[in-house]
Scaffold this motif. Structure first.
Motif, PDB file in Angstrom:
ATOM      1  N   ALA A  80      -8.377   3.626  -3.808  1.00 16.19           N
ATOM      2  CA  ALA A  80      -9.343   4.407  -3.475  1.00 16.19           C
ATOM      3  C   ALA A  80      -9.293   4.506  -1.710  1.00 16.19           C
ATOM      4  O   ALA A  80      -9.405   5.520  -1.511  1.00 16.19           O
ATOM      5  N   VAL A  81      -8.712   3.453  -1.218  1.00 13.52           N
ATOM      6  CA  VAL A  81      -8.382   3.590   0.192  1.00 13.52           C
ATOM      7  C   VAL A  81      -7.381   4.440   0.367  1.00 13.52           C
ATOM      8  O   VAL A  81      -7.533   5.460   1.243  1.00 13.52           O
ATOM      9  N   CYS A 108     -13.643  -0.274   1.760  1.00 17.65           N
ATOM     10  CA  CYS A 108     -12.991  -0.492   0.414  1.00 17.65           C
ATOM     11  C   CYS A 108     -11.726  -1.400   0.957  1.00 17.65           C
ATOM     12  O   CYS A 108     -11.345  -2.251  -0.130  1.00 17.65           O
ATOM     13  N   TYR A 109     -11.063  -1.311   1.850  1.00 16.77           N
ATOM     14  CA  TYR A 109      -9.906  -1.981   2.341  1.00 16.77           C
ATOM     15  C   TYR A 109     -10.375  -3.152   2.348  1.00 16.77           C
ATOM     16  O   TYR A 109      -9.568  -4.457   1.734  1.00 16.77           O
ATOM     17  N   TYR A 110     -11.292  -3.790   3.241  1.00 18.39           N
ATOM     18  CA  TYR A 110     -11.751  -5.039   3.238  1.00 18.39           C
ATOM     19  C   TYR A 110     -12.178  -5.833   1.836  1.00 18.39           C
ATOM     20  O   TYR A 110     -12.205  -6.986   1.567  1.00 18.39           O
ATOM     21  N   HIS A 111     -12.969  -4.810   1.073  1.00 21.99           N
ATOM     22  CA  HIS A 111     -13.248  -5.404  -0.054  1.00 21.99           C
ATOM     23  C   HIS A 111     -12.041  -5.782  -0.964  1.00 21.99           C
ATOM     24  O   HIS A 111     -12.295  -6.695  -1.772  1.00 21.99           O
ATOM     25  N   GLY A 112     -11.228  -4.874  -0.988  1.00 23.34           N
ATOM     26  CA  GLY A 112     -10.084  -4.988  -1.574  1.00 23.34           C
ATOM     27  C   GLY A 112      -9.464  -6.320  -1.509  1.00 23.34           C
ATOM     28  O   GLY A 112      -8.716  -7.065  -2.378  1.00 23.34           O
ATOM     29  N   LEU A 113      -9.393  -6.599  -0.004  1.00 18.07           N
ATOM     30  CA  LEU A 113      -8.591  -7.730   0.280  1.00 18.07           C
ATOM     31  C   LEU A 113      -9.295  -9.155  -0.393  1.00 18.07           C
ATOM     32  O   LEU A 113      -8.824 -10.177  -0.473  1.00 18.07           O
ATOM     33  N   ILE A 114     -10.835  -8.968   0.031  1.00 17.33           N
ATOM     34  CA  ILE A 114     -11.485 -10.143  -0.572  1.00 17.33           C
ATOM     35  C   ILE A 114     -11.409 -10.226  -2.034  1.00 17.33           C
ATOM     36  O   ILE A 114     -11.079 -11.291  -2.665  1.00 17.33           O
ATOM     37  N   LEU A 115     -11.430  -9.042  -2.815  1.00 18.11           N
ATOM     38  CA  LEU A 115     -10.998  -9.284  -4.219  1.00 18.11           C
ATOM     39  C   LEU A 115      -9.788  -9.909  -4.450  1.00 18.11           C
ATOM     40  O   LEU A 115      -9.705 -10.664  -5.588  1.00 18.11           O
ATOM     41  N   ALA A 150      -8.859  -5.303  -7.157  1.00 15.81           N
ATOM     42  CA  ALA A 150      -8.306  -5.235  -5.780  1.00 15.81           C
ATOM     43  C   ALA A 150      -7.424  -3.931  -5.711  1.00 15.81           C
ATOM     44  O   ALA A 150      -7.586  -2.997  -4.883  1.00 15.81           O
ATOM     45  N   VAL A 151      -6.629  -3.876  -6.676  1.00 16.53           N
ATOM     46  CA  VAL A 151      -5.644  -2.844  -6.922  1.00 16.53           C
ATOM     47  C   VAL A 151      -6.341  -1.545  -6.636  1.00 16.53           C
ATOM     48  O   VAL A 151      -5.922  -0.476  -5.946  1.00 16.53           O
TER      49      VAL A 151
END
Length: 133
Positions: free
Chosen positions: A110-111, A85-92, A104-105
């Protein structure tokens, strides 16, 4: 009982999960590894830990370590989900739209929840006999 097929399957999936965890650690330390690579590795880790958790739940682990082992696998699965979730959020967050920033937020929130759940599972692991810290 420790040599049953299900035990071997659960342990091999755990080993795969730990191997990908090492790869992710190396990618984190590498300046050449992109966020996409880190997300892919963390998603792969989620898959292995999820399968290990599914397999270990069905095993009769009555050797004194069974419950502790289940908590360990659950803990690692939650941590893997948090990393994904963290890396997905950073990509978003790299997106240039308001929608991508909002997603992303949400991913990073969720993280935060997953890390709270991870902490609880870690504490359960540490307080389950045989005790560890």
């Amino acid at each position: 009982m420790d040599l049953a097929e299900g035990v071997h399957r659960a342990l091999s999936l755990q080993a795969l999960g730990q191997g990908v965890d090492i790869q992710l650690g190396m990618a984190i330390d590498s300046i050449k590894a992109t966020l996409v690579v880190k997300r892919r590795l963390s998603c792969e880790m989620v898959k292995y830990w999820h399968q290990a958790q599914e397999n270990i739940v069905n095993l009769p682990l009555a050797n004194g370590w069974g419950e502790k082992h289940q908590f360990f696998v659950q803990w690692k699965h939650i941590e893997a989900k948090a990393a994904a979730c963290y890396y997905h959020g950073l990509i978003l967050d790299e997106g240039n739209t308001e929608k991508s920033h909002g997603m992303a937020v949400a991913a990073l929130q969720a993280v935060e929840e997953l890390l709270k759940e991870s902490k609880k599972t870690c504490e359960a692991f540490n307080t389950t006999a045989p005790l560890s810290s």
